[in-house]
Design a protein around this motif. Sequence first.
Motif, short mmCIF file in Angstrom:
data_model
loop_
_atom_site.label_atom_id
_atom_site.label_comp_id
_atom_site.label_asym_id
_atom_site.label_seq_id
_atom_site.Cartn_x
_atom_site.Cartn_y
_atom_site.Cartn_z
N GLY A 1 13.30 -9.39 12.69
CA GLY A 1 13.80 -8.07 12.34
C GLY A 1 15.00 -7.66 13.19
O GLY A 1 15.97 -7.09 12.67
N LEU A 2 14.93 -7.98 14.48
CA LEU A 2 16.06 -7.68 15.35
C LEU A 2 17.29 -8.48 14.95
O LEU A 2 18.42 -7.97 14.94
N GLY A 3 17.08 -9.76 14.63
CA GLY A 3 18.20 -10.59 14.20
C GLY A 3 18.82 -10.10 12.92
O GLY A 3 20.06 -10.06 12.78
N ILE A 4 18.00 -9.70 11.95
CA ILE A 4 18.51 -9.19 10.68
C ILE A 4 19.24 -7.86 10.90
O ILE A 4 20.28 -7.59 10.28
N GLY A 5 18.68 -7.03 11.79
CA GLY A 5 19.37 -5.77 12.11
C GLY A 5 20.73 -6.01 12.76
O GLY A 5 21.70 -5.31 12.45
N ALA A 6 20.78 -7.00 13.66
CA ALA A 6 22.06 -7.33 14.29
C ALA A 6 23.06 -7.84 13.26
O ALA A 6 24.26 -7.50 13.31
N LEU A 7 22.58 -8.65 12.31
CA LEU A 7 23.45 -9.14 11.24
C LEU A 7 23.99 -7.98 10.42
O LEU A 7 25.19 -7.93 10.10
N ALA A 8 23.12 -7.01 10.08
CA ALA A 8 23.56 -5.85 9.32
C ALA A 8 24.60 -5.05 10.10
O ALA A 8 25.57 -4.54 9.52
N GLY A 9 24.41 -4.95 11.43
CA GLY A 9 25.38 -4.24 12.25
C GLY A 9 26.73 -4.92 12.28
O GLY A 9 27.78 -4.26 12.19
N VAL A 10 26.71 -6.25 12.39
CA VAL A 10 27.98 -6.99 12.40
C VAL A 10 28.70 -6.83 11.07
O VAL A 10 29.92 -6.61 11.03
N LEU A 11 27.95 -6.93 9.98
CA LEU A 11 28.57 -6.78 8.66
C LEU A 11 29.09 -5.36 8.45
O LEU A 11 30.10 -5.15 7.77
N ALA A 12 28.39 -4.38 9.05
CA ALA A 12 28.85 -2.99 8.91
C ALA A 12 30.20 -2.79 9.60
O ALA A 12 31.01 -1.96 9.16
N LEU A 13 30.46 -3.55 10.66
CA LEU A 13 31.73 -3.42 11.36
C LEU A 13 32.90 -3.87 10.49
O LEU A 13 34.04 -3.45 10.71
N THR A 14 32.61 -4.72 9.51
CA THR A 14 33.70 -5.18 8.64
C THR A 14 34.24 -4.07 7.75
O THR A 14 35.32 -4.21 7.17
#
Length: 303
Positions: free
Chosen positions: A204-217
């Motif tokens: 869950g933490l990894g998926i949340g981090a992925l969502a955060g990185v994609l949100a920065l785009t």
Amino acid sequence: MLLVVLSRTLDLARHRLPTLFSAGWGYMLVLVALNVAISLQMMPENGFTTGSYMMEPLTATGDAAAREKALRGLAVLANILAGFSIAVAYLRRVLLGERGFPLAFGARNIRVAWKLLVLGLLGVLMFLPLLLLGGLLTPLAGPVGALAMLASPFVALMLVQRMSLVLPAAALDDEMSLKESWRLTSGIGWALAAAAIVVSLLAGLGIGALAGVLALTDLFLSGTGPLAPLRSALFPMGAMVILTWLFASLHATAYALTRERFVEKAGLRMADAERVAARREEVHRDKARQAVRSVLGPRSRRD
């Protein structure tokens, strides 16, 4: 025992991350292509408000809503199929050293899918009675019933984890039954369940981090530009890869700890397998002593 299972799982996941990509890159490309195609079909005129079709709220009505639901259902099924195909290739590369065709799919994958479905159904069938029992106890026993309701998911997870070795076994063409998996995991069932919870939280933490990185785009990519479908596709694809990576590592660790011939290939120590075997024998001896006491009854206690 929990520390043994969890630490070895995380060590395996960390050290074999390149193996995951080298074994499953073919299906990862399929995942990207599939999710891009679905993103193109579902992208609104103004672009995705959440960045990915998988998180986009359903706003359509009528036939359009039914179409969106069907596409999402197809996406979930396809991502799961590709995910456990990656897991099969990863397990065979780690434990057997096999370098198969990048898009290999056959009876082995179908067996894994079937056993995954069976475990899911068993989990539901175990969870619902436990939850119902807790609900019935709550008015009568108060905190005890509430505690039983809270514990029911963990108990069901433990019971499913006791039988989950059939998944890596099927990936390795090992004809292991649910009964044999239950026997092999005696003494470490709670450790496997707790490790599964920790792995779920990490995923869950990894998926949340992925969502955060994609949100920065969003800062430098247009929501309707040519890269928007790719950005939308990367979230479900990345989430499935993270889940596959961590849970396949957990299953590889558990399987190797109970099948000693795979210990070194999984990067474990023989002492870990011996500790699990000793714990299993201790549990069997305790069950045998309890059975003897139950047969002898009060006479054995007087003696």
